[in-house]
Design a protein around this motif. Structure first.
Motif, PDB file in Angstrom:
ATOM      1  N   ALA A  51      96.611 -52.718 -32.538  1.00  0.00           N
ATOM      2  CA  ALA A  51      95.665 -53.623 -32.536  1.00  0.00           C
ATOM      3  C   ALA A  51      95.854 -54.917 -33.365  1.00  0.00           C
ATOM      4  O   ALA A  51      94.710 -55.498 -33.643  1.00  0.00           O
ATOM      5  CB  ALA A  51      94.141 -52.961 -32.679  1.00  0.00           C
ATOM      6  N   GLN A  52      96.834 -54.928 -34.041  1.00  0.00           N
ATOM      7  CA  GLN A  52      96.876 -56.176 -34.994  1.00  0.00           C
ATOM      8  C   GLN A  52      97.124 -57.493 -34.198  1.00  0.00           C
ATOM      9  O   GLN A  52      97.605 -57.723 -32.974  1.00  0.00           O
ATOM     10  CB  GLN A  52      98.111 -56.034 -35.744  1.00  0.00           C
ATOM     11  N   LYS A  53      96.678 -58.501 -34.815  1.00  0.00           N
ATOM     12  CA  LYS A  53      96.980 -59.699 -34.082  1.00  0.00           C
ATOM     13  C   LYS A  53      98.266 -60.074 -33.982  1.00  0.00           C
ATOM     14  O   LYS A  53      99.405 -59.467 -34.716  1.00  0.00           O
ATOM     15  CB  LYS A  53      96.275 -61.055 -35.198  1.00  0.00           C
ATOM     16  N   LEU A  54      98.412 -60.965 -32.999  1.00  0.00           N
ATOM     17  CA  LEU A  54      99.779 -61.652 -32.515  1.00  0.00           C
ATOM     18  C   LEU A  54     100.026 -62.853 -33.274  1.00  0.00           C
ATOM     19  O   LEU A  54      99.247 -63.599 -33.221  1.00  0.00           O
ATOM     20  CB  LEU A  54      99.758 -61.846 -30.997  1.00  0.00           C
ATOM     21  N   TYR A  81      89.170 -53.397 -27.845  1.00  0.00           N
ATOM     22  CA  TYR A  81      89.671 -54.513 -28.635  1.00  0.00           C
ATOM     23  C   TYR A  81      89.646 -55.832 -27.769  1.00  0.00           C
ATOM     24  O   TYR A  81      90.346 -55.919 -26.847  1.00  0.00           O
ATOM     25  CB  TYR A  81      91.210 -54.374 -29.296  1.00  0.00           C
ATOM     26  N   TYR A 103      90.278 -60.165 -28.571  1.00  0.00           N
ATOM     27  CA  TYR A 103      90.899 -61.171 -29.241  1.00  0.00           C
ATOM     28  C   TYR A 103      90.482 -62.711 -28.467  1.00  0.00           C
ATOM     29  O   TYR A 103      90.456 -62.823 -27.232  1.00  0.00           O
ATOM     30  CB  TYR A 103      92.466 -61.476 -29.285  1.00  0.00           C
ATOM     31  N   TYR A 157      92.484 -66.719 -28.884  1.00  0.00           N
ATOM     32  CA  TYR A 157      93.353 -67.516 -29.501  1.00  0.00           C
ATOM     33  C   TYR A 157      93.334 -68.632 -28.868  1.00  0.00           C
ATOM     34  O   TYR A 157      92.325 -68.867 -27.994  1.00  0.00           O
ATOM     35  CB  TYR A 157      94.801 -66.918 -28.792  1.00  0.00           C
ATOM     36  N   PHE A 210      96.139 -67.298 -33.339  1.00  0.00           N
ATOM     37  CA  PHE A 210      95.085 -66.415 -33.298  1.00  0.00           C
ATOM     38  C   PHE A 210      93.762 -67.030 -34.008  1.00  0.00           C
ATOM     39  O   PHE A 210      93.737 -67.569 -35.129  1.00  0.00           O
ATOM     40  CB  PHE A 210      95.615 -65.190 -34.138  1.00  0.00           C
ATOM     41  N   SER A 223      89.670 -61.429 -34.101  1.00  0.00           N
ATOM     42  CA  SER A 223      89.729 -59.966 -33.351  1.00  0.00           C
ATOM     43  C   SER A 223      88.425 -59.208 -33.285  1.00  0.00           C
ATOM     44  O   SER A 223      87.775 -59.612 -34.431  1.00  0.00           O
ATOM     45  CB  SER A 223      90.715 -59.093 -33.446  1.00  0.00           C
ATOM     46  N   GLU A 281      89.024 -58.743 -37.626  1.00  0.00           N
ATOM     47  CA  GLU A 281      89.756 -59.907 -38.350  1.00  0.00           C
ATOM     48  C   GLU A 281      89.683 -61.200 -37.872  1.00  0.00           C
ATOM     49  O   GLU A 281      89.434 -61.460 -36.616  1.00  0.00           O
ATOM     50  CB  GLU A 281      91.321 -59.356 -38.260  1.00  0.00           C
ATOM     51  N   LEU A 283      93.241 -55.644 -25.468  1.00  0.00           N
ATOM     52  CA  LEU A 283      93.964 -54.469 -25.695  1.00  0.00           C
ATOM     53  C   LEU A 283      93.493 -53.285 -24.679  1.00  0.00           C
ATOM     54  O   LEU A 283      92.540 -52.692 -25.400  1.00  0.00           O
ATOM     55  CB  LEU A 283      94.173 -54.114 -27.030  1.00  0.00           C
ATOM     56  N   ASN A 330     100.074 -50.937 -25.715  1.00  0.00           N
ATOM     57  CA  ASN A 330     100.209 -51.528 -27.118  1.00  0.00           C
ATOM     58  C   ASN A 330     100.381 -53.147 -27.044  1.00  0.00           C
ATOM     59  O   ASN A 330     100.611 -53.931 -27.969  1.00  0.00           O
ATOM     60  CB  ASN A 330     101.932 -50.999 -27.819  1.00  0.00           C
ATOM     61  N   GLN A 360      98.825 -56.960 -25.641  1.00  0.00           N
ATOM     62  CA  GLN A 360      97.677 -57.631 -25.370  1.00  0.00           C
ATOM     63  C   GLN A 360      98.046 -58.395 -24.140  1.00  0.00           C
ATOM     64  O   GLN A 360      98.866 -58.935 -23.878  1.00  0.00           O
ATOM     65  CB  GLN A 360      97.237 -58.597 -26.539  1.00  0.00           C
TER      66      GLN A 360
END
Lengths: 113, 113
Positions: A98-101, B31, B33, B35, B45, B48, B56, B95, B100, B102
């Protein structure tokens, strides 16, 4: 912040030949790498990915290679087709899905008939 | 591929005005996000959002920005007092469970005059 770099802003390849797009990264904590394709006025479209535990992943005409020691990955497209003409972004993320890209600057690929 | 839509596709606003950009995922995700891509630059980014909380945020995501999921479906990005430099394409990403990668929406083009 240049953690992910694509040093070639553009690449021109003849139809039917191999296209090779390159990407370098500096952060050794990156664990997962992805390639996205983007057409004008559209969002990035996921293409192919690779985990840091692998050195190669293949999906049809697309293959991604990862060299962890060199902190380098590449995307091979063979054979190249006119519809492959787009901007290609390399992206990386840390441990955990789930980390940012973190994206590179992109490479504009043009396939010539 | 999981779908997401973004509205509006293009928003023009005067400097200092508030804007709300919306993202509507078709299926449930945990999740989300945001961007953005300033013209000619890399995708960056912003924030999130996990389980209805910010997980984050980047340095770009200052007090002028906020995110929420007001009705359990729409996912919104609010810019309270827009600046000229906020002009960009804004992409929502999600996500999906068991993925895995996005997946990005088509984007909203924000133009601040």
């Amino acid at each position: 912040d240049q953690q992910v770099k694509q040093n070639s802003p553009s690449l021109s390849v003849q139809e039917g030949r191999i296209s090779i797009l390159n990407c370098d990264y500096t952060n050794s904590m990156f664990d997962y790498f992805l390639w996205y394709k983007k057409y004008p006025a559209e969002g990035p479209t996921f293409l192919i990915s690779i985990s840091s535990i692998k050195d190669k992943n293949e999906d049809g005409r697309f293959t991604v290679f990862l060299n962890k020691s060199a902190k380098h990955l590449s995307l091979h497209i063979v054979p190249s087709q006119p519809g492959d003409s787009a901007v290609y972004f390399c992206a990386a993320s840390g441990v955990g899905g789930a980390q940012k890209l973190v994206f590179g600057q992109g490479t504009r690929l043009t396939i010539n008939p | 591929e999981p779908e997401v839509t973004q509205t509006p596709s293009h928003q023009v606003t005067q400097m200092g005005q508030e804007v709300i950009l919306r993202c509507v995922p078709i299926s449930n995700h945990l999740y989300f996000y945001w961007y953005r891509q300033i013209l000619g630059q890399k995708v960056e980014f912003l924030v999130s959002f996990y389980n209805n909380e910010i997980s984050e945020k980047s340095e770009i995501f200052d007090d002028q920005f906020s995110v929420e999921r007001p009705d359990g479906s729409n996912f919104t990005l609010k810019i309270r007092s827009t600046k000229l430099e906020d002009s960009a394409m804004y992409f929502c990403a999600r996500l999906p469970l068991n993925y895995n990668e996005q997946f990005f929406g088509p984007g909203t083009r924000l133009t601040v005059l």
